[in-house]
Design an enzyme around this catalytic site. Structure first.
Site, mmCIF file in Angstrom:
data_model
loop_
_atom_site.group_PDB
_atom_site.id
_atom_site.type_symbol
_atom_site.label_atom_id
_atom_site.label_comp_id
_atom_site.label_asym_id
_atom_site.label_seq_id
_atom_site.Cartn_x
_atom_site.Cartn_y
_atom_site.Cartn_z
ATOM 1 N N ARG A 177 33.873 41.554 37.904
ATOM 2 C CA ARG A 177 33.053 40.408 37.473
ATOM 3 C C ARG A 177 32.478 39.655 38.680
ATOM 4 N NH1 ARG A 177 32.418 35.150 38.519
ATOM 5 N NH2 ARG A 177 34.691 34.934 38.672
ATOM 6 N N ASP A 178 33.347 38.982 39.429
ATOM 7 C CA ASP A 178 32.846 38.176 40.553
ATOM 8 C C ASP A 178 32.211 39.100 41.592
ATOM 9 O OD1 ASP A 178 32.370 36.006 42.191
ATOM 10 O OD2 ASP A 178 34.427 35.267 42.166
ATOM 11 N N HIS A 190 41.498 30.839 44.508
ATOM 12 C CA HIS A 190 40.345 31.749 44.448
ATOM 13 C C HIS A 190 39.505 31.518 45.705
ATOM 14 C CE1 HIS A 190 37.085 33.677 41.835
ATOM 15 N NE2 HIS A 190 36.339 33.099 42.762
ATOM 16 N N HIS A 224 36.788 32.660 48.529
ATOM 17 C CA HIS A 224 35.736 33.527 49.053
ATOM 18 C C HIS A 224 35.898 33.528 50.578
ATOM 19 C CE1 HIS A 224 33.345 34.486 45.423
ATOM 20 N NE2 HIS A 224 34.047 33.481 44.945
ATOM 21 N N CYS A 262 28.699 34.241 44.519
ATOM 22 C CA CYS A 262 28.173 33.574 43.338
ATOM 23 C C CYS A 262 26.670 33.441 43.518
ATOM 24 C CB CYS A 262 28.814 32.193 43.154
ATOM 25 S SG CYS A 262 28.097 31.305 41.767
#
Ligand code: HMG
Ligand code: MG
Length: 287
Positions: A6-7, A198, A200, A231
Site C-alpha cells: 500500500r504505502d 511509522h 519514512h 506519500c
C-alpha cells in the site's frame, strides 16, 4: 506491520498488474509476517496505482496466519472494502491541518467526525480498525508539530473505537530527540501495545528513530519491503523504513519477530523487477 503493497506501491508511477501485486503479497505472507496492508480504497483518480483494490483483494489466497488490511478514507471507501470481504481497515488523519486538507480534503476535526459512522459501521460488520496520524513530528507545510496535537488526535481516534494508532513521520524528518519527546508524551497517556511507529526514511533517520522507540517500549513498527514508499501528497517524502533493514536490526538485537529476512529479500527482488528499479534498502544491496 508490512505496508509495502500500500504505502510502498502508492508512490510508484509504473502501474504493477494486479496479478503481480497478488504474487508480491503471497511472497510477503510466506515470510512469517502477520500483518500486511495490501490496498487502499481512496479515490482511484488520486492514487491510480491502487485503483484495483477490489480485484486484488479478491485474488488473495486466504492465509490463517496473516491479517490483511486496507486504507479507507470515507463511507464510500468502506462500502468498496466491505464488498471484498476484507476484515481489517485503517482510517487516516493527521496532526497538521494543512497536510490533512491536501491529503484527504478535510480538516482534522472534520475527518474525525466523518470517520465516526465509518468506524461504527466497520465494527458492526465485524471488522477491526486501525488509525493513522500523519505528520506527527514535522509537517511539510506548517513545520514542527506540537506533541500535544499528536496526543489529542490519537485520543480522538481511540475514542472512535480503533484498536491501534500508527504514529507517522510522513516526510521522514524526525530525529531520535523528537521521538523521545512526542513518543514520551504518547506513552504517558496510551499503552505501548496500542501504538505503532511509522517512519519514512527521507533523511536516513528511520533506523535511529526505531532504536530510540525500542528503548522507550514501542514494539510495533510499520515498514515496506525494499524500502518502497512515500506519500503522493507529501512533497519530498521518500519510502518507509525497509523491512529488511528493520529485521536486520531486530535480529541483531536478539528480538524475535518470526519473520524471515531471506523471504523478505525474495519478495523485494520480485517487486523491484516489476518496477524495473533498484530499491533503497541497504540490506537488500548486500548479497
Ligand atoms: P473528495 O473529492 O473530497 O471526495 O475526496 P468527495 O466526497 O467530495 O467525492 C467526490 C467524488 O469522489 C464523488 O464522485 C465520490 O463518489 C468519489 P462523483 O459523485 O463526483 O462522481 N469518491 C470516491 N470514489 C471511490 N472511492 C472513494 C471515494 N470517495 C469519494 N473512497 C478523498 C476525498 C478522501 C476521497 C480523496 O481526497 C482521496 O482519495 N484522497 C486520497 C489520499 C491518499 O490516498 N493519500 C495517501 C494515503 S495516506 C498516507 O500515505 C500516510 C500514511 O502512510 C501515514 C504517514 O506516512 O503519515 C497512512
Ligand atoms: Mg506512510
Amino acid at each position: 506491520m508490512e505496508v509495502g503493497p500500500r504505502d510502498g506501491l502508492q508512490n510508484e508511477g509504473k502501474i504493477v498488474p494486479t496479478g503481480k501485486k497478488a504474487g508480491f503479497i503471497k511472497l510477503l505472507a510466506a515470510s512469517g509476517l502477520t500483518d500486511i496492508e495490501v490496498a487502499s480504497f481512496v479515490h482511484p483518480k488520486w492514487v491510480p496505482q491502487l485503483a484495483d483494490a477490489q480485484e486484488l483483494i479478491k485474488q488473495l489466497e486466504p492465509n490463517p496466519n496473516v491479517r490483511y488490511s486496507a486504507l479507507v478514507p470515507n463511507m464510500k471507501g468502506l462500502e468498496r472494502a466491505i464488498e471484498t470481504g476484507i476484515r481489517r481497515i485503517a482510517v487516516f488523519t493527521a496532526a497538521s491541518e494543512t497536510f490533512n486538507r491536501k491529503n484527504i480534503n478535510m480538516g482534522i476535526q472534520e475527518s474525525i467526525d466523518a470517520f465516526k459512522p465509518v468506524v461504527a459501521r466497520a465494527l458492526k460488520e465485524g471488522m477491526t480498525v486501525r488509525g493513522y496520524v500523519s505528520t506527527c513530528f514535522v509537517c511539510p507545510y506548517e513545520g514542527a508539530v506540537a506533541k500535544e496535537k499528536v496526543t489529542d488526535v490519537t485520543r480522538s481516534l481511540f475514542d472512535l473505537g480503533v484498536d491501534e494508532v500508527s504514529i507517522g513521520d510522513t516526510i521522514g524528518a524526525a530525529t531520535p530527540r523528537d521521538v523521545e519527546s512526542t513518543g514520551g508524551h504518547l506513552l504517558a497517556q496510551f499503552p505501548a501495545r496500542q501504538l505503532a511507529m511509522h517512519f519514512h526514511d527521507t533523511y536516513g533517520m528511520a533506523i535511529a528513530n526505531i532504536y530510540q522507540s525500542l528503548q522507550m517500549g514501542f514494539a510495533t513498527f510499520d515498514s515496506s519491503a525494499g524500502g518502497l514508499g512515500g506519500c503522493p501528497y507529501a512533497p519530498g517524502a521518500s519510502g518507509n523504513v525497509a523491512t529488511e533493514d528493520l529485521l536486520y536490526l531486530l535480529d541483531r538485537l536478539g528480538i524475535e519477530t518470526g519473520v524471515s529476512l531471506k523471504s523478505i529479500r525474495i519478495a523485494s527482488h520480485f517487486i523491484a523487477k516489476e518496477l524495473a528499479r533498484d530499491l533503497p534498502s541497504r540490506v537488500l544491496k548486500v548479497s
